[in-house]
Scaffold this motif. Structure first.
Motif, short mmCIF file in Angstrom:
data_model
loop_
_atom_site.label_atom_id
_atom_site.label_comp_id
_atom_site.label_asym_id
_atom_site.label_seq_id
_atom_site.Cartn_x
_atom_site.Cartn_y
_atom_site.Cartn_z
N SER A 37 -19.59 -1.32 30.89
CA SER A 37 -20.20 -1.03 32.19
C SER A 37 -21.16 0.15 32.08
O SER A 37 -22.28 0.11 32.61
CB SER A 37 -19.11 -0.74 33.23
N ARG A 38 -20.74 1.20 31.39
CA ARG A 38 -21.60 2.36 31.18
C ARG A 38 -22.77 2.02 30.26
O ARG A 38 -23.90 2.50 30.47
CB ARG A 38 -20.77 3.50 30.58
N LEU A 39 -22.51 1.22 29.25
CA LEU A 39 -23.56 0.83 28.30
C LEU A 39 -24.68 0.08 29.00
O LEU A 39 -25.87 0.36 28.79
CB LEU A 39 -22.97 -0.05 27.19
N LEU A 40 -24.33 -0.88 29.85
CA LEU A 40 -25.34 -1.70 30.52
C LEU A 40 -26.20 -0.87 31.48
O LEU A 40 -27.34 -1.24 31.77
CB LEU A 40 -24.66 -2.84 31.27
N LYS A 41 -25.66 0.23 31.97
CA LYS A 41 -26.44 1.12 32.83
C LYS A 41 -27.32 2.06 32.02
O LYS A 41 -28.27 2.65 32.56
CB LYS A 41 -25.49 1.95 33.71
N SER A 42 -27.02 2.19 30.73
CA SER A 42 -27.73 3.16 29.88
C SER A 42 -28.79 2.53 28.99
O SER A 42 -29.71 3.21 28.54
CB SER A 42 -26.73 3.92 28.99
N VAL A 43 -28.66 1.23 28.72
CA VAL A 43 -29.56 0.55 27.77
C VAL A 43 -30.32 -0.55 28.49
O VAL A 43 -29.72 -1.40 29.16
CB VAL A 43 -28.75 -0.05 26.60
N ASP A 44 -31.64 -0.53 28.37
CA ASP A 44 -32.47 -1.53 29.04
C ASP A 44 -32.45 -2.86 28.29
O ASP A 44 -32.21 -2.90 27.08
CB ASP A 44 -33.92 -1.03 29.12
N PHE A 57 -9.17 -5.04 12.50
CA PHE A 57 -10.40 -4.28 12.67
C PHE A 57 -11.38 -4.49 11.52
O PHE A 57 -12.59 -4.34 11.69
CB PHE A 57 -10.09 -2.78 12.82
N ARG A 58 -10.86 -4.86 10.33
CA ARG A 58 -11.74 -5.06 9.17
C ARG A 58 -12.65 -6.27 9.32
O ARG A 58 -13.59 -6.44 8.54
CB ARG A 58 -10.91 -5.18 7.89
N GLU A 59 -12.37 -7.12 10.30
CA GLU A 59 -13.21 -8.29 10.52
C GLU A 59 -14.49 -7.94 11.27
O GLU A 59 -15.35 -8.81 11.47
CB GLU A 59 -12.43 -9.35 11.32
N PHE A 60 -14.65 -6.69 11.66
CA PHE A 60 -15.78 -6.26 12.47
C PHE A 60 -16.72 -5.38 11.65
O PHE A 60 -16.31 -4.73 10.69
CB PHE A 60 -15.29 -5.52 13.71
N HIS A 61 -17.99 -5.35 12.08
CA HIS A 61 -18.98 -4.53 11.39
C HIS A 61 -18.82 -3.05 11.71
O HIS A 61 -19.11 -2.19 10.88
CB HIS A 61 -20.40 -4.97 11.79
N TYR A 62 -18.40 -2.76 12.93
CA TYR A 62 -18.24 -1.37 13.38
C TYR A 62 -16.90 -1.22 14.09
O TYR A 62 -16.43 -2.15 14.75
CB TYR A 62 -19.35 -0.97 14.35
N VAL A 63 -16.33 -0.02 13.99
CA VAL A 63 -15.12 0.31 14.73
C VAL A 63 -15.36 1.65 15.44
O VAL A 63 -15.77 2.63 14.81
CB VAL A 63 -13.88 0.43 13.81
N ILE A 64 -15.12 1.68 16.74
CA ILE A 64 -15.26 2.90 17.53
C ILE A 64 -13.88 3.26 18.07
O ILE A 64 -13.26 2.46 18.78
CB ILE A 64 -16.24 2.71 18.70
N LEU A 78 -19.10 6.13 24.02
CA LEU A 78 -20.31 5.54 24.60
C LEU A 78 -21.53 5.88 23.77
O LEU A 78 -22.38 5.02 23.51
CB LEU A 78 -20.49 6.03 26.04
N HIS A 79 -21.62 7.13 23.34
CA HIS A 79 -22.75 7.54 22.50
C HIS A 79 -22.78 6.73 21.20
O HIS A 79 -23.85 6.28 20.77
CB HIS A 79 -22.64 9.03 22.18
N SER A 80 -21.62 6.53 20.60
CA SER A 80 -21.56 5.74 19.36
C SER A 80 -22.00 4.30 19.62
O SER A 80 -22.73 3.71 18.82
CB SER A 80 -20.13 5.75 18.80
N LEU A 81 -21.57 3.75 20.74
CA LEU A 81 -21.93 2.37 21.07
C LEU A 81 -23.44 2.24 21.29
O LEU A 81 -24.06 1.28 20.80
CB LEU A 81 -21.16 1.93 22.31
N ILE A 82 -24.03 3.18 21.99
CA ILE A 82 -25.48 3.16 22.21
C ILE A 82 -26.22 3.27 20.89
O ILE A 82 -27.22 2.57 20.66
CB ILE A 82 -25.90 4.29 23.17
N CYS A 83 -25.75 4.14 20.01
CA CYS A 83 -26.39 4.31 18.70
C CYS A 83 -26.34 3.02 17.89
O CYS A 83 -27.31 2.65 17.22
CB CYS A 83 -25.72 5.45 17.93
N ILE A 84 -25.21 2.33 17.94
CA ILE A 84 -25.08 1.07 17.21
C ILE A 84 -26.05 0.03 17.75
O ILE A 84 -26.75 -0.65 16.98
CB ILE A 84 -23.63 0.55 17.29
N ILE A 85 -26.13 -0.10 19.07
CA ILE A 85 -27.04 -1.07 19.67
C ILE A 85 -28.48 -0.74 19.30
O ILE A 85 -29.27 -1.63 18.93
CB ILE A 85 -26.89 -1.08 21.21
N THR A 86 -28.84 0.53 19.35
CA THR A 86 -30.21 0.94 19.00
C THR A 86 -30.53 0.63 17.55
O THR A 86 -31.60 0.08 17.24
CB THR A 86 -30.38 2.45 19.26
#
Length: 212
Positions: A18-25, A154-161, A170-178
């Protein structure tokens, strides 16, 4: 770009997204279908599409789901047409699905970026589930049992936060998306067009002065 985000129930992914969608266009959210009843404050078509078990089964038989799974006693599914249409239109799309769904999507679309939201501990997860105040104790116990198995994948995923601090997570998630957006841009045709401008005719011969 397709992004899959998973976590145990109570891991905090809904709040983060929810926070991510408000922060990333230009990032779109795929609303899942489910047979579970809505929790207080949840709205049909915004948080989930709440459908009957019969309707869900009919949709599944017609091949309408990209992935579907039985989770905590209820069915969940991602609508295939919505995902395919958004991606064909060039939109970045994010899926909020469980680890079973993430595995199914990975088998169909291995290029999807998979992110796992890890709770900081079992006890913190238990406290978060109890704090909801909307689930029966037996439901909480079942979600915790399932979480014990989910976190081990968790090892099945590219990133773990690790979601021990909302702002940091949230900052880590935004950085990954970017970063993933930049990686995906490398495959765009316009980059090939740039490379084509560096053809042999534009390069000076040995001893010549380049044209400015």
């Amino acid at each position: 770009m397709l992004v899959v985000v998973s976590s145990p129930s109570g891991g905090g992914k809904s709040t983060l997204l929810s926070r991510l969608l408000k922060s990333v266009d230009n990032l779109y959210y795929s609303v899942s279908y489910t047979t579970r009843p809505p929790r207080p404050g949840e709205r049909h078509g915004e948080h989930y599409y709440f459908v009957s078990p019969d309707d869900f089964e009919r949709m599944r038989e017609h091949g309408e789901f990209l992935e579907s799974a039985l989770v905590h006693g209820h069915f969940y599914g991602t609508h295939r047409k919505f995902v395919e249409t958004r991606l064909e239109q060039g939109h970045d799309l994010i899926l909020d699905i469980d680890v079973q769904g993430a595995e199914s999507v990975a088998n169909i679309m291995p290029e999807a970026t998979r992110i796992f939201i890890m709770p900081p501990s079992y006890e913190v997860l238990r406290q978060r589930l109890c704090a909801r105040g909307s689930d029966h104790p037996q439901t909480i116990a079942r979600r915790l049992r399932n979480a014990t198995q989910e976190v081990r994948r968790f090892r099945e995923f590219h990133y773990v936060i690790v979601n021990d601090d909302l702002e940091r997570a949230l900052h880590s998630l935004i950085c990954i998306i970017t970063a993933e957006r930049e990686r995906w841009r490398l495959s765009e045709k316009w980059l090939e067009a740039i490379v084509d401008t560096f053809d042999a005719e534009s390069l000076p011969l040995e001893g010549e002065t380049p044209k400015l």
